[in-house]
Design a protein around this motif. Structure first.
Motif, mmCIF file in Angstrom:
data_model
loop_
_atom_site.group_PDB
_atom_site.id
_atom_site.type_symbol
_atom_site.label_atom_id
_atom_site.label_comp_id
_atom_site.label_asym_id
_atom_site.label_seq_id
_atom_site.Cartn_x
_atom_site.Cartn_y
_atom_site.Cartn_z
ATOM 1 N N ARG B 38 0.824 -1.198 0.000
ATOM 2 C CA ARG B 38 0.000 0.000 0.000
ATOM 3 C C ARG B 38 0.863 1.255 0.000
ATOM 4 O O ARG B 38 2.055 1.222 0.330
ATOM 5 N N GLN B 39 0.236 2.355 -0.378
ATOM 6 C CA GLN B 39 0.923 3.644 -0.387
ATOM 7 C C GLN B 39 -0.052 4.714 0.071
ATOM 8 O O GLN B 39 -1.033 5.007 -0.626
ATOM 9 N N ALA B 40 0.199 5.247 1.246
ATOM 10 C CA ALA B 40 -0.618 6.331 1.772
ATOM 11 C C ALA B 40 -0.355 7.607 0.973
ATOM 12 O O ALA B 40 0.720 7.749 0.366
ATOM 13 N N PRO B 41 -1.287 8.524 0.947
ATOM 14 C CA PRO B 41 -1.126 9.756 0.165
ATOM 15 C C PRO B 41 0.157 10.498 0.532
ATOM 16 O O PRO B 41 0.402 10.792 1.708
ATOM 17 N N GLY B 42 1.002 10.739 -0.462
ATOM 18 C CA GLY B 42 2.238 11.475 -0.245
ATOM 19 C C GLY B 42 3.316 10.719 0.500
ATOM 20 O O GLY B 42 4.348 11.307 0.862
ATOM 21 N N LYS B 43 3.106 9.438 0.731
ATOM 22 C CA LYS B 43 4.063 8.636 1.498
ATOM 23 C C LYS B 43 4.705 7.559 0.633
ATOM 24 O O LYS B 43 4.404 7.433 -0.553
ATOM 25 N N GLY B 44 5.584 6.772 1.246
ATOM 26 C CA GLY B 44 6.289 5.730 0.523
ATOM 27 C C GLY B 44 5.501 4.436 0.435
ATOM 28 O O GLY B 44 4.354 4.336 0.871
#
Lengths: 106, 117
Positions: B38-44
């Motif tokens: 998964r990739q959270a908004p603006g994250k890695g």
């Protein structure tokens, strides 16, 4: 859990420069390491697997080295299209990613 | 051509549950280990968990933030991977990808999950 630490977090370089990103694992992962390139709004793209094997279709200016706990991704001659965030990933049993390195073109 | 098509995402409230599905084509699904990332908004990128092939035991492993709340299953007869997400938290808001193998050479479009009150 194995922790992956990338450095630097960001780098700015000029077209034609040689650029190296480092990824360190908290314990040995042999050569079970991959590198990805991600551009904004896109899914990541595999560049390198098994530490140094170049994925088909990836330009030869990308190369990977290392084993054990220390790995590098090198772009031999930076191109404008290389502006992106790069991630390392270990896949030794469990899996995990580094925090990413943002590469900017000066 | 390998295709991974995720579905089932959407907006849910904290504490609620959601099940993601991923239909896989172009590979022998029953032979491969499958993962969710998964990739959270603006994250890695964050590895969520993995299920082995049945011939390798069919066991699952999970990242610490989701262990005990998320579970992964597979239906080899339908070439489908599932992510069962319970007790969702706002920190679970992300785009979720299903992927095959140890390293990931094929990526789908991902499916967004938003956890918000």
């Amino acid at each position: 859990d194995i922790q992956m630490t990338q450095s630097p977090s960001t780098l700015s370089a000029s077209v034609g420069d040689r650029v190296t990103i480092t990824c360190r694992a908290s314990q040995s992962i042999s050569s079970w390491l991959a590198w990805y390139q991600q551009k904004p709004g896109k899914a990541p793209k595999l560049l390198i697997y098994r530490a140094s094997s170049l994925e088909s279709g990836v330009p030869s200016r990308f190369s990977g080295r290392g084993s054990g706990t220390e790995f590098t991704l090198t772009i031999s001659s930076l191109q404008p299209d290389d502006s992106a965030t790069y991630y390392c990933q270990h896949y030794n049993g469990y899996s995990g990613f580094g925090q990413g390195t943002k590469v900017e073109i000066k | 051509e390998v295709q991974l098509v995720e579905s089932g995402g959407g907006l849910v409230k904290p504490g609620e549950s959601l099940r993601l599905s991923c239909v896989v084509s172009g590979i022998t699904f029953s032979n491969v280990w499958m993962s969710w990332v998964r990739q959270a908004p603006g994250k890695g990128l964050e590895w969520v968990g993995r299920i082995k092939s049945k011939t390798d035991g069919g066991t699952t492993d999970y990242a610490a933030p989701v262990k005990g709340r998320f579970s992964i299953s597979r239906d080899d007869s339908k070439n489908t991977l599932y992510l069962h997400m319970n007790s969702l938290e706002t920190e679970d808001t992300a785009v979720y990808y299903c992927l095959d193998g140890g390293y990931f050479d094929y990526w789908g479009q991902g499916i967004p999950v938003t956890v918000s009150s």
